[in-house]
Design a protein around this motif. Structure first.
Motif, PDB file in Angstrom:
ATOM      1  N   SER A  60       0.954  -1.374   0.101  1.00 28.87           N
ATOM      2  CA  SER A  60       0.034   0.025  -0.116  1.00 28.87           C
ATOM      3  C   SER A  60       0.991   1.394   0.001  1.00 28.87           C
ATOM      4  O   SER A  60       0.442   2.314  -0.633  1.00 28.87           O
ATOM      5  CB  SER A  60      -1.138   0.087   1.261  1.00 28.87           C
ATOM      6  N   PHE A 119      -3.591  -7.728  -1.040  1.00 27.28           N
ATOM      7  CA  PHE A 119      -3.857  -6.410  -1.355  1.00 27.28           C
ATOM      8  C   PHE A 119      -3.981  -5.911  -2.771  1.00 27.28           C
ATOM      9  O   PHE A 119      -4.977  -5.255  -3.216  1.00 27.28           O
ATOM     10  CB  PHE A 119      -2.890  -5.440  -0.615  1.00 27.28           C
ATOM     11  N   SER A 231     -10.462   3.643   8.341  1.00 31.65           N
ATOM     12  CA  SER A 231      -9.670   2.498   8.385  1.00 31.65           C
ATOM     13  C   SER A 231      -9.101   2.400   9.843  1.00 31.65           C
ATOM     14  O   SER A 231      -8.848   1.173  10.082  1.00 31.65           O
ATOM     15  CB  SER A 231      -8.197   3.219   7.678  1.00 31.65           C
ATOM     16  N   TRP A 337     -14.342   0.132   2.242  1.00 30.69           N
ATOM     17  CA  TRP A 337     -14.287   0.175   1.020  1.00 30.69           C
ATOM     18  C   TRP A 337     -15.248   1.205   0.356  1.00 30.69           C
ATOM     19  O   TRP A 337     -15.086   1.717  -0.664  1.00 30.69           O
ATOM     20  CB  TRP A 337     -14.396  -0.923   0.504  1.00 30.69           C
ATOM     21  N   THR A 359      -5.341   2.033   2.787  1.00 31.69           N
ATOM     22  CA  THR A 359      -5.104   0.746   3.108  1.00 31.69           C
ATOM     23  C   THR A 359      -3.810   0.592   4.128  1.00 31.69           C
ATOM     24  O   THR A 359      -3.672  -0.137   5.111  1.00 31.69           O
ATOM     25  CB  THR A 359      -4.881  -0.308   1.791  1.00 31.69           C
ATOM     26  N   TYR A 362      -4.935   1.383   7.477  1.00 30.80           N
ATOM     27  CA  TYR A 362      -5.715   0.374   8.214  1.00 30.80           C
ATOM     28  C   TYR A 362      -4.747  -0.631   8.670  1.00 30.80           C
ATOM     29  O   TYR A 362      -4.814  -1.444   9.612  1.00 30.80           O
ATOM     30  CB  TYR A 362      -6.734  -0.155   6.904  1.00 30.80           C
TER      31      TYR A 362
END
Length: 500
Positions: A60, A119, A231, A337, A359, A362
Motif C-alpha cells: 500500500s 492487497f 481505516s 471500502w 489501506t 488500516y
C-alpha cells in the motif's frame, strides 16, 4: 443498450465472485484446520497475521508513493503478482513440514508475499468497480462477497480433507486474477457501448466522475477524514472479531450449532448486511459527506455494544455472539471500502494513491493492535471506537464551519464553468476527445507532469497532444489558449445580451 446492461451484469458478477475468493483465501489460511501446522510453526510470540499485514502495508505504501508507475506496470506485473501470492501461500502452508529451509523464515516470507498479493488483487477489483460501475453496484458486489464468504468457508472446511483445503487455498490467488480479467473484459465491452469519461482504468474507459458528492474543498477534507476514521475503525473492530488473530477458530467444536440453527443465523446475518448496505450506505448517498456515514458509525457502535453485553452473559449463545462479531466486522469492512470508492470518484488525487493511503492506515492500525494492543478488553476497544467517531465528527464539523465562512462561489461551480467553456472551444476547433481532455487540464493550470500522472500518458505523448492543440487553435502558449477560452465565453455572453 441491452448488451451494455448484460456486460455490466457480467462485470459485477465476476468482480463479486473474485472478491469472495479473496476473502475466502484469507480466512481459510488464517483459521482453517488445513493450516494448523503452518500457524503453529513460527514459535514466536507474534501472531502470524502481523506478517500478512506487513505485506499489505508495504504494497500500500508503494501504491501511495508511486501511483503512476503502478498503473503503468499493472498489465505486465499482475500475472507475476498472482503467481507470487500463490507461491507465498504455499510456502506458508508447507513451512512446518519441510527441512530444506528454516520454517520461521519460510513462513514469514510466504506471509509477506501473501499480504502483497491479497492487497493487490483486492485493490484492483475495488478500483475497477469504483471507476467503471455505478455506486450501488460497487456496494452490492462488496456485500455479496461478505455474505457468501462464510458459506464457502464452511463448505470447504467441512467437506474436504486438510490437504485438499491447502491445495485449493494455494490456487485461489490465481483464480482471483483470472476472474479479474473476466470482469475487465466484460467492462471493456460495456464501456465500448457507452460514452467514456476520457480517462482509463486497466485499459477500460472509465465513467465520467460525478460532482454530486463533492462540493468544494470542504467535502474533500471531510472525505479524507472519513477515510482515516474508517481505516482505524476497521482495524479496531477486526481486533475484536475472530479474524483479528489467526489460529483462532470461530467457536469450540462442542458448542457448534445444529445445521438448522446455523442456517437461520446465516440468514439473519445476510439480511442485516443487506439492510445496512441499502439503508446506511445506499439511501444516504445524497446526503452531505459530513452526515452520510454517521448512521453507519452509529450502527457499528450499537452492534459492538450488544456483542459486549452478550459476551458478559455466561448463558449467551456462543454461535449468536460469533455471528454478531462477524456482522460488526462486515459492517466496518463494507463502510471502509465504500468510503474509498467515493474518494476514487470525487478526488483529483491519483486513484492508486487513494487506495494506498487508506489501506496503509488500516494495515498500520491493525499491526498496532496485533503487536501491542491485543490484550485490551472489549470495553477499551469500544472506547477507542467511540473516540474515533467523535474525533471524525468534530473534525468534519470544523471543516464544514470553515467552508461556510468562505466565499459563496464554490470551486466546483468555477470548475464546471471552465469545463463547459473548454468543451465549446473543443467543438469549435474540432479537437479530438483526448485533446479536449488535456485542454481542460491546461486551462485549470495543471502542469504537464500532473497531466501525465492523471491520464497515465508518456511525457512525449502529452507534448505531442499539447502541440496539436496549439496548432489547431493557432496559438503559441498557454496564455493565448486561456484568452481563446475566455473570449469565447465573452462572445457567447455578448450574443446572448443582443438577443435579449
Amino acid at each position: 443498450m441491452l448488451a451494455s446492461l448484460k456486460d455490466a451484469g457480467l462485470c459485477a458478477l465476476f468482480a463479486a465472485i473474485g472478491l469472495t475468493v479473496n476473502l475466502t483465501w484469507c480466512t481459510l489460511a488464517g483459521h482453517t484446520p488445513g493450516f494448523t501446522n503452518a500457524l503453529s510453526s513460527l514459535g514466536i510470540p507474534v501472531n502470524p497475521r502481523a506478517f500478512f499485514l506487513m505485506g499489505i502495508l508495504v504494497m500500500s505504501i508503494v501504491f501511495a508513493a508511486f501511483p503512476r508507475k503502478m498503473r503503468e506496470k499493472d498489465a505486465s506485473l499482475w500475472p507475476a503478482v498472482a503467481l507470487l501470492a500463490s507461491v507465498g501461500t504455499a510456502c506458508f502452508a508447507i513451512a512446518a513440514s519441510q527441512d530444506a529451509f528454516s520454517p520461521v523464515v519460510l513462513s514469514i516470507g510466504g506471509l509477506l508475499l501473501f499480504g502483497i498479493g491479497y492487497f493487490w488483487l483486492t485493490a484492483r477489483f475495488v478500483l475497477l468497480l469504483a471507476r467503471t460501475q455505478a455506486y450501488g453496484c460497487t456496494i452490492a458486489c462488496l456485500a455479496f462477497s461478505l455474505v457468501v464468504e462464510p458459506v464457502l468457508v464452511a463448505l470447504i472446511e467441512h467437506s474436504l480433507r486438510a490437504d485438499l483445503q491447502v491445495s485449493i487455498v494455494v490456487l485461489m490467488p490465481i483464480l482471483s486474477a483470472v476472474l479479474f480479467q473476466c470482469a475487465r473484459h466484460a467492462t471493456l465491452k460495456q464501456r465500448s457501448c457507452e460514452k467514456g469519461g476520457g480517462r482509463t482504468v486497466f485499459g477500460v474507459p472509465s465513467r465520467p466522475r460525478t460532482n454530486e458528492q463533492a462540493d468544494g474543498r470542504g467535502d474533500m477534507r471531510n472525505a479524507l477524514i472519513l477515510v482515516a476514521a474508517a481505516s482505524l475503525l476497521l482495524a479496531t473492530v477486526r481486533s475484536l472479531s475472530f479474524v483479528g488473530l489467526w489460529g483462532e477458530g470461530h467457536i469450540d467444536a462442542a458448542e457448534q450449532p445444529s445445521m438448522t440453527s446455523s442456517a437461520w443465523l446465516w440468514l439473519g446475518y445476510a439480511a442485516a448486511l443487506a439492510i445496512f448496505s441499502y439503508v446506511a450506505l445506499g439511501r444516504t448517498a445524497s446526503w452531505p459527506l459530513r452526515l452520510r456515514f454517521q448512521p453507519s458509525f452509529l450502527t457499528i457502535i450499537i452492534t459492538l455494544s450488544v456483542s459486549m453485553i452478550l459476551a458478559g452473559d455466561n448463558h449467551a449463545n456462543p454461535a449468536l455472539l460469533d455471528t454478531l462479531m462477524r456482522l460488526n466486522d462486515s459492517f466496518s469492512h463494507l463502510m471502509f471500502w465504500t468510503i474509498v470508492a467515493i474518494m476514487l470518484d470525487i478526488s483529483p488525487i491519483p486513484s492508486y494513491r487513494i487506495i494506498g493511503i487508506g489501506t496503509a492506515l488500516y494495515a498500520a492500525g491493525s499491526i498496532a493492535w496485533v503487536l501491542f494492543l491485543g490484550n485490551a478488553d472489549a470495553v477499551e476497544n469500544l472506547i477507542v471506537i467511540i473516540v474515533i467517531y467523535v474525533l471524525a465528527i468534530a473534525s468534519m464539523h470544523y471543516s464544514w464551519n470553515k467552508r461556510e465562512a468562505e466565499p459563496s462561489a464554490s470551486a466546483a461551480s468555477v470548475t464546471d464553468a471552465l469545463e463547459k467553456r473548454c468543451a465549446e472551444v473543443a467543438e469549435a476547433y474540432k479537437l479530438s476527445p483526448r485533446e479536449s481532455e488535456i485542454l481542460v487540464l491546461l486551462a485549470q493550470g495543471r502542469t504537464r507532469t500532473y497531466i501525465q500522472e492523471e491520464l497515465v500518458l508518456a511525457e512525449n505523448t502529452v507534448k505531442s497532444h499539447v502541440a496539436h492543440i496549439y496548432t489547431k487553435l493557432g496559438i503559441r502558449d498557454r496564455q493565448d489558449m486561456i484568452d481563446i477560452v475566455l473570449d469565447m465565453a465573452d462572445d457567447k455572453e455578448e450574443k446572448h445580451a443582443k438577443e435579449q
